[in-house]
Enzyme design. Sequence first.
Site, PDB file in Angstrom:
ATOM      1  N   LYS A   1      40.176  39.828  74.173  1.00 43.14           N
ATOM      2  CA  LYS A   1      39.075  39.547  74.701  1.00 43.14           C
ATOM      3  C   LYS A   1      39.305  38.212  75.478  1.00 43.14           C
ATOM      4  O   LYS A   1      40.469  37.698  75.342  1.00 43.14           O
ATOM      5  CB  LYS A   1      38.572  38.923  73.126  1.00 43.14           C
ATOM      6  CG  LYS A   1      37.217  38.176  73.119  1.00 43.14           C
ATOM      7  CD  LYS A   1      36.604  37.957  71.652  1.00 43.14           C
ATOM      8  CE  LYS A   1      35.277  37.202  71.723  1.00 43.14           C
ATOM      9  NZ  LYS A   1      35.156  36.991  70.236  1.00 43.14           N
TER      10      LYS A   1
ATOM     11  N   SER B   1      30.434  38.940  69.562  1.00 41.69           N
ATOM     12  CA  SER B   1      31.079  38.388  70.669  1.00 41.69           C
ATOM     13  C   SER B   1      31.796  39.288  71.315  1.00 41.69           C
ATOM     14  O   SER B   1      32.216  38.814  72.630  1.00 41.69           O
ATOM     15  CB  SER B   1      31.295  36.799  70.673  1.00 41.69           C
ATOM     16  OG  SER B   1      32.429  36.718  69.887  1.00 41.69           O
TER      17      SER B   1
ATOM     18  N   SER C   1      31.332  39.075  64.944  1.00 37.91           N
ATOM     19  CA  SER C   1      31.699  39.340  66.358  1.00 37.91           C
ATOM     20  C   SER C   1      32.696  40.453  66.847  1.00 37.91           C
ATOM     21  O   SER C   1      33.050  40.886  67.798  1.00 37.91           O
ATOM     22  CB  SER C   1      32.219  38.213  66.953  1.00 37.91           C
ATOM     23  OG  SER C   1      31.309  37.129  67.076  1.00 37.91           O
TER      24      SER C   1
END
Length: 558
Positions: free
Chosen positions: A149, A222, A246
């Site tokens: 990420k 996310s 997320s």
Amino acid sequence: MTPTHIPVVQPVPLPAGTATYEAARLAVLQRFAAAVPKELLLPDRVIQNPPKTVVGVPRQCGLLSEAELDITENYDATALAEAIASKKLTSTAVVTAFAKRAMIAHQLTCCLTEWFMDEAIARAQELDDHLAATGQTVGPLHGVPITIKSHIPIAGHWRDLGYLDTLTKDTKDSQMVAILRSAGAVFYCKTNQPQSLMHLESTSFYGRTLNPHNIKLSAGGSTGGEAALIALRGSVLGVGTDIGGSVRGPCAFCGIYGFKPTSYSLPMKDFLAGGVSAELNVLCSTGPMALTLRDMDLFMAVVIGSKPWIEDPRVIPIPWTGMRTSVGQQVAEKCRIGLMMHDGVIIPQPPVTRALNWAKSRLEKAGFQVKLFKPYKVARIMENIRKAYWPAGTKYTDAHHALTGEPKHPLTEWIQREAAPEELLVTAVLEQRLLRDDMRSEFSLDWENQGVDVILCPAFVGPASSHDTAWYWDYTAMWNYLDCPGVVIPTPIKALKKGEEEYDVKDALGVECARVRKLWDEGDFEDAPVNLQLVGRRYHDNELFQALAAAKDALQLR
């Protein structure tokens, strides 16, 4: 010759910022494009007129050889590690295949923030040479490509904290990345996340990440870029973070596996420069996103096996047994599963209810004790957590917009709607903590009184959300507030064509429930996968995986 920027499918535009912001954003996209050879670009017609479901495009586009298709479609991380160690495959071939497929996936879904194939291939070659010379792997992930990420630091690469002005090139690996690198992992790209890092949809200055199964839908957030990439098999194993859903939300939206451990089961050192004020009362977690259950288990074993608590004493030193925790018929018979059909606030959309009923039938036939579970005061939990996310108010996040002219996205407005008008005093933050701890105690006792070991529940109010409508995080965020571990698992259930499943609004539990039913009527969810979530007690992560291992066949898990 490389393109000035990479054309990507973007059916729903993002808000425009000031001219200064848009120029700076274009410069970032041009830098991204500089590493991409034109030979990996999809035809213009695919970008301009994409199919609603893009899952089949990587195989059909002609940019991957049969060998590369085999590598990217027929192996998980565990199998790749075994094939590389036995010299059936080289790391160079594997990394090349996944890097190429990742670039195809990016053009279809805007899932990446950086792509560094040449560096990855050079590292893969070093690992191949080491194996050839010594006959030994450097670790359990020798030569396996892994994706990260965007905000998690990798030495020599860009990260951001959800705003353009936070874009920074890191000089060293974060602890998690260093552990994975030492185990032999090869990094080749970073993945998209939302503005503010606090959406269940990954919309950033890089663009909007799309759901590969239906581009009219969100890929979640996310860690949405990671989920979309794995769903398109541009990766087999990735790292996400989760403070409200997320990891679990994106994995559920995209039909893959994801695990949010109990907080500080895994290291997050250096993940967020300066920290985040929400963690004063809502603890974040990090965990794997994968194509198989066993890959999540492998990830946990590798990271915890490195004894991360030595470098970061916040990490709880609980050895990992995971899937190796004793399983069998006796475990199945003794495992009491609480079936949570809804949270008392929002009844999920029809495909989710179908999936829950499917799972109930399968588990009961396999000998599990399944009983209905009624969750304790979820409306209060959600009220508390929405306030706890923003103890510093919005003045610090507003400063990012003022500095660059970056527009505030609709879901940024939404998640900040209950932020404190001014930065809270320490006594007010303490009051939030006392409310949290009381709620955790009450919920735990109620759980015990209902006589179940683990809880099977929705992962979201629907299969996925239409763009800019991921408003209700109840089914994931409640477990962040309670700090319980949760795994999202795919089911064979998919959403049907529009109009083929009824969702009667007259039975709505309240305003939020009615609004979710309206979203169902207005949206197009065809082909969206449906995941469910299995939740365990705080720090009972091994026992959660024990239950998953026992239920593996019944729930058709890979």
